[in-house]
Design an enzyme around this catalytic site. Structure first.
Site, PDB file in Angstrom:
ATOM      1  N   SER A  97       0.313   4.122  -2.642  1.00  0.00           N
ATOM      2  CA  SER A  97       0.020   5.514  -2.257  1.00  0.00           C
ATOM      3  C   SER A  97       0.942   6.485  -2.981  1.00  0.00           C
ATOM      4  O   SER A  97       0.539   7.591  -3.346  1.00  0.00           O
ATOM      5  CB  SER A  97       0.135   5.680  -0.735  1.00  0.00           C
ATOM      6  OG  SER A  97       1.480   5.601  -0.291  1.00  0.00           O
ATOM      7  N   LYS A  98       2.196   6.080  -3.203  1.00  0.00           N
ATOM      8  CA  LYS A  98       3.137   6.952  -3.906  1.00  0.00           C
ATOM      9  C   LYS A  98       2.799   7.041  -5.398  1.00  0.00           C
ATOM     10  O   LYS A  98       2.900   8.121  -6.004  1.00  0.00           O
ATOM     11  CB  LYS A  98       4.567   6.452  -3.700  1.00  0.00           C
ATOM     12  CG  LYS A  98       5.115   6.734  -2.315  1.00  0.00           C
ATOM     13  CD  LYS A  98       5.240   8.236  -2.068  1.00  0.00           C
ATOM     14  CE  LYS A  98       6.080   8.551  -0.859  1.00  0.00           C
ATOM     15  NZ  LYS A  98       6.308  10.014  -0.702  1.00  0.00           N
ATOM     16  N   PHE A 120       0.837  -1.205   0.000  1.00  0.00           N
ATOM     17  CA  PHE A 120       0.000   0.000   0.000  1.00  0.00           C
ATOM     18  C   PHE A 120       0.869   1.251   0.000  1.00  0.00           C
ATOM     19  O   PHE A 120       0.475   2.298  -0.528  1.00  0.00           O
ATOM     20  CB  PHE A 120      -0.944   0.003   1.202  1.00  0.00           C
ATOM     21  CG  PHE A 120      -2.013   1.057   1.101  1.00  0.00           C
ATOM     22  CD1 PHE A 120      -2.954   1.029   0.094  1.00  0.00           C
ATOM     23  CD2 PHE A 120      -2.057   2.094   2.018  1.00  0.00           C
ATOM     24  CE1 PHE A 120      -3.921   2.015  -0.012  1.00  0.00           C
ATOM     25  CE2 PHE A 120      -3.018   3.085   1.929  1.00  0.00           C
ATOM     26  CZ  PHE A 120      -3.963   3.034   0.911  1.00  0.00           C
ATOM     27  N   TYR A 121       2.066   1.161   0.596  1.00  0.00           N
ATOM     28  CA  TYR A 121       3.003   2.289   0.529  1.00  0.00           C
ATOM     29  C   TYR A 121       3.300   2.643  -0.924  1.00  0.00           C
ATOM     30  O   TYR A 121       3.188   3.799  -1.339  1.00  0.00           O
ATOM     31  CB  TYR A 121       4.298   1.941   1.266  1.00  0.00           C
ATOM     32  CG  TYR A 121       5.440   2.883   0.972  1.00  0.00           C
ATOM     33  CD1 TYR A 121       5.406   4.203   1.417  1.00  0.00           C
ATOM     34  CD2 TYR A 121       6.558   2.460   0.250  1.00  0.00           C
ATOM     35  CE1 TYR A 121       6.456   5.082   1.145  1.00  0.00           C
ATOM     36  CE2 TYR A 121       7.606   3.324  -0.013  1.00  0.00           C
ATOM     37  CZ  TYR A 121       7.548   4.630   0.430  1.00  0.00           C
ATOM     38  OH  TYR A 121       8.584   5.494   0.143  1.00  0.00           O
ATOM     39  N   ALA A 122       3.680   1.642  -1.715  1.00  0.00           N
ATOM     40  CA  ALA A 122       3.979   1.885  -3.127  1.00  0.00           C
ATOM     41  C   ALA A 122       2.755   2.398  -3.868  1.00  0.00           C
ATOM     42  O   ALA A 122       2.846   3.311  -4.697  1.00  0.00           O
ATOM     43  CB  ALA A 122       4.489   0.591  -3.769  1.00  0.00           C
TER      44      ALA A 122
END
Length: 335
Positions: free
Chosen positions: A155-156, A151-153
């Site tokens: 979101s970016k 989810f980090y990737a």
């Protein structure tokens, strides 16, 4: 010039702000001082910046649009560099909402104020994680990056896409840069180098994921800052389009650029470099790859070199040595 930088108490924001202040620019720093990791470390970075009379700190969260607007209206920056984010690949598995709030809602607020106040250049920190498990190397900015593994990737990548729409609709000159495993003095305690060095000093075992078979394109912090400063002077436009490798949009002043040297190192080579510099072997605990990890990162620096004339060059030995010396000098202040 006047720079508005989000995340100045963070690793990269601190180094960028310090460089710009040393060059005589004015910096307004915005940071939420969140407890994701040691507040003592963040406070020490802030104290270093506070020594410059042309630095003005503001404490607040990216989700606080009113405070962001008030800060910008007062300062009227020439360039806005958005570095603040909820970082960490693994933490996004535990607390995805933190990434939603900071990296999506917070980044949208940044887009809104950049549009409202007409900043000359909006610069956004993205990540090599958007490439996911891309089988093609090196990773080129023109590669498909629509299969994030965390989810980090996600979101970016979402931030990049939102920014493109604002560049198209409101003609805000925007550069998004994708970082590749940044390391160096004043780094984050959740990153491998910090964790390994600390554990070795304390005679604890280090956790080596992927059985050590992973590789990363390590980027030394001073090289990264060089690239950001260089790119800040290059507004995305047809006058500097680079044939074949450019990501310059046909729909607005928007570009994505890798910041990496294109010289990946194996994780075991990385560990051996630390051991050599510290003069002692690590007690290695070999573990399988964690959920969300990618087997390798490998930047193509072609676009960066075409635009700026240089790329990250600091070798791993030199960079790790600088970190170890910094940590030995400062560990009692920040642990």
């Amino acid at each position: 010039m006047r720079y508005f930088i989000t995340g100045t108490a963070g690793f990269i924001g601190f180094h960028l702000a310090r460089r710009l202040l040393e060059q005589g620019h004015e910096v307004l720093g915005f940071d939420g001082m969140t407890p994701y990791y040691s507040l003592r470390l963040k406070e020490a970075r802030n104290a270093g910046l506070a020594q410059f009379p042309s630095f003005r700190p503001v404490m607040g969260m990216l989700e606080d649009k009113v405070l962001l607007e008030r800060s910008l209206a007062d300062f009227k920056p020439d360039i806005l560099v958005h570095l603040a984010a909820q970082a960490g690949v693994r933490y996004s598995l535990e607390n995805p909402k933190a990434y939603l709030d900071s990296n999506l809602v917070g980044s949208w607020n940044i887009l809104e104020i950049a549009r409202t106040y007409g900043v000359g250049h909006l610069m956004l920190a993205s990540t090599s994680s958007v490439y996911g498990a891309n089988p093609e190397v090196p990773f080129r900015e023109t590669d498909k990056a629509d299969e994030p593994l965390t989810f980090y990737a996600a979101s970016k990548k979402a931030m990049e896409v939102m920014a493109h729409s604002y560049a198209h609709l409101y003609k805000v000159p925007t550069t998004a840069f994708r970082f590749f495993t940044v390391y160096g003095p004043w780094g984050r305690p959740d990153m491998a180098l910090f964790k390994f060095v600390k554990a070795m000093i304390e005679d604890r075992e280090i956790e080596v994921y992927g059985e050590g078979r992973m590789s990363r394109d390590f980027t030394y912090i001073d090289d990264l800052v060089d690239s950001i400063v260089d790119l800040s002077r290059i507004l995305p436009g047809e006058d500097n389009r680079v044939p074949e490798v450019d990501t310059l949009s046909s729909q607005g002043p928007f570009r994505v650029v890798n910041i990496g040297g294109g010289q990946p190192a194996g994780l075991l080579d990385f560990v051996e470099t630390i051991e050599r510099i510290m003069g002692k072997p690590a007690n290695r605990k070999m573990l399988p790859m964690q959920k969300g990890d990618v087997p390798r990162t490998f930047a193509s620096p072609d676009l960066l070199v075409a635009l700026t004339g240089r790329k990250p060059e600091t070798n791993l030995e030199e960079g790790v040595r600088a970190f170890v010396q910094w940590y030995l000098d400062h560990r009692h202040e920040i642990d």
